[in-house]
Design an enzyme around this catalytic site. Structure first.
Site, short mmCIF file in Angstrom:
data_model
loop_
_atom_site.label_atom_id
_atom_site.label_comp_id
_atom_site.label_asym_id
_atom_site.label_seq_id
_atom_site.Cartn_x
_atom_site.Cartn_y
_atom_site.Cartn_z
N CYS A 119 -3.38 -9.58 15.49
CA CYS A 119 -4.68 -10.16 15.84
C CYS A 119 -5.32 -10.68 14.55
O CYS A 119 -6.51 -10.48 14.30
CB CYS A 119 -5.58 -9.16 16.55
SG CYS A 119 -5.81 -7.59 15.69
N ALA B 235 1.38 1.19 19.94
CA ALA B 235 0.98 0.83 21.31
C ALA B 235 -0.45 1.15 21.69
O ALA B 235 -0.95 0.61 22.68
CB ALA B 235 1.91 1.52 22.31
N ALA B 236 -1.11 2.06 20.98
CA ALA B 236 -2.46 2.48 21.40
C ALA B 236 -3.42 1.28 21.37
O ALA B 236 -3.29 0.39 20.52
CB ALA B 236 -2.96 3.59 20.49
N GLY C 227 -2.87 1.20 24.65
CA GLY C 227 -1.96 1.11 25.79
C GLY C 227 -2.14 -0.09 26.68
O GLY C 227 -1.46 -0.18 27.72
N GLY C 228 -2.99 -1.03 26.31
CA GLY C 228 -3.22 -2.19 27.16
C GLY C 228 -1.98 -3.03 27.37
O GLY C 228 -1.66 -3.44 28.50
N LYS C 229 -1.25 -3.30 26.30
CA LYS C 229 -0.05 -4.15 26.42
C LYS C 229 1.09 -3.38 27.10
O LYS C 229 1.87 -3.95 27.88
CB LYS C 229 0.36 -4.65 25.04
CG LYS C 229 -0.68 -5.58 24.39
CD LYS C 229 -0.20 -6.07 23.04
CE LYS C 229 -1.23 -6.99 22.38
NZ LYS C 229 -2.45 -6.26 21.97
N ASP D 69 2.94 5.45 19.05
CA ASP D 69 1.82 5.26 18.13
C ASP D 69 1.81 6.39 17.11
O ASP D 69 2.16 7.54 17.43
CB ASP D 69 0.48 5.22 18.86
CG ASP D 69 -0.59 4.53 18.02
OD1 ASP D 69 -0.70 3.29 18.10
OD2 ASP D 69 -1.31 5.22 17.25
#
Length: 434
Positions: free
Chosen positions: A383, A261-262, A264-266, A282
């Site tokens: 990505c 998750a880091a 943390g944007g999503k 994470d």
């Protein structure tokens, strides 16, 4: 960077600072790691000097294949001193960008060379750079015939994109060499998108909408100039990355896992969309701490939200046995879709890295699938632009798990976003457990 250099002419100091960063990258460190090391062991880069150093380093890494080609044409044998080599690469990039300042650029590069390696390379630097200026038209013509110099990507990268995207590979390579957009995601828990847009306009920032709560700045600015950023009114997040939370289709009260998750944007976006019981995971403790910092800034941390350090491949360490309704599997990957933000990745990655990432992705997917509730949904996200990490990975997963089915996204089995003026490159596939 030495204290003496920091007191000299600004361009000389910037050239030296950028050469230091480039040397670190060529030794195998990421640009982020090199910057962190500079902050700890050398005179910290601040203010206009930092901006100049970053501009030179990023520009040279974007076009590294081109400048490296020029240097090979200009020298009978490679220069032995790594720092001098990097100084030449940085300066060649600057000469291309600012030809009208050629005399001053060469002069400042020679000044820097006189302070490096006991000053033994002053004449070499002067001669190579002036030779480049004399032969520039010839060298530019030669560069067009060399794929690495022309496309400014490693040969293996170009070959893989040709195979995976036969109709778009040239456009992808060209987009990768541009500056990335800066996009803001509005925290609609705190402010409406329209009201935030009005604040941006009042601050003199021109933007355009690239989503319901996404505003792209016409010109990137430091976050200190974004109204309400520190108060949690918005986050910086690419428009393509913002699709992840929307595709996961979350509803209030659901148990949701954001694996890997880091920073943390999503995870934050998911919490902005609905009141959830969310676990943000994470494997790196320092990066997990950034998740907490971002959730606190946005006012999203609560008793129903937990940030945990743990490896997504080993759920037995961090999972309490209660199945998740939704899982975001934003797995480690080559980051080939975001290299305009991380141009060092083009030159640090190797073919073997793609195979390594694919193995990690298999282990994460298989491990997380066992934690998903029946009828639950998992979004596989990267990505990356490489099929081995994307479509091929999902197809193999479906083949291993009879209880998995794809859910269409925009009428297609999956979505591959290519680098574009409005977003970076991302891949998404939505899976449901029968």
């Amino acid at each position: 960077m030495t204290e003496q250099a920091s007191r000299s002419a600004p361009l000389a100091a910037a050239l030296l600072g950028a050469a230091d960063l480039l040397a670190a990258v060529l030794s195998g460190r990421t640009l982020d790691a090199a910057l962190a090391e500079t902050a700890l062991t050398k005179t910290p880069l601040t203010g206009p000097l930092r901006a100049a150093v970053m501009d030179l380093a990023y520009s040279t890494l974007r076009s590294f294949g081109r400048e490296d080609f020029f240097l090979a044409q200009l020298m009978n044998k490679p220069v032995a001193d790594v720092q001098i080599r990097c100084l030449l690469l940085i300066t060649l990039n600057r000469l291309e960008a600012r030809p009208e300042h050629a005399y001053a650029i060469v002069d400042q590069a020679v000044t820097v060379a006189s302070r490096l390696a006991a000053g033994n390379f002053k004449g070499l630097v002067n001669g190579v750079l002036r030779n480049f200026l004399r032969r520039q038209d010839e060298l530019l013509a030669r560069a067009k015939e060399n794929p690495v110099a022309h496309h400014q990507h490693p040969a293996w990268w170009i070959t893989r994109l040709k195979k995976d995207h036969p109709h778009h590979w040239q456009a992808i390579l060209a987009a990768n060499n541009t500056h990335p957009p800066m996009t803001l995601r509005v925290n609609q828990r705190r402010i409406t998108s329209a009201d935030f847009s009005a604040q941006l306009t009042a601050a003199g920032l021109t933007t355009h909408a690239v989503g319901d709560a996404a505003w792209q700045l016409d010109k990137p600015v430091p976050i200190e100039q974004i109204p309400g950023f520190h108060e949690g009114l918005c986050s910086v997040q690419d428009a393509g990355a913002q699709r992840a939370a929307l595709l996961l289709d979350v509803h209030p009260g659901q148990r949701v896992l954001d694996a890997c998750a880091a920073p943390g944007g999503k995870a934050a976006h998911l919490l902005e969309l609905a009141d959830l019981q969310l676990l943000a995971l994470d494997a790196d403790a320092a990066r997990a701490a950034r998740i907490t910092e971002n959730l606190v800034r946005l006012g999203l941390l609560s008793d129903n939200v937990r940030v945990c350090t743990g490896d997504a491949r080993t759920p037995t360490i961090w999972w309490n046995g209660q199945p998740f309704d939704r899982i975001l599997a934003d797995v480690p990957c080559s980051a080939s879709g975001v290299v305009r933000r991380h141009p060092d990745a083009k030159w640090l990655r190797r073919v073997s890295d793609i195979e390594g990432f694919a193995v990690t992705q298999v282990r994460i997917l298989d491990a997380l699938w066992h934690t998903l509730a029946s009828g639950g949904k998992m979004l596989y996200a990267t990505c990356s632009l490489f099929a081995a990490e994307n479509e091929e990975q999902v197809a193999a997963f479906i083949g291993r798990h009879a209880d998995a089915q794809r859910l269409a996204i925009d009428g297609a089995p999956s979505v591959q976003l290519l680098p574009h003026a409005d977003h970076d490159g991302f891949f998404y596939a939505l899976l449901q457990k029968n």
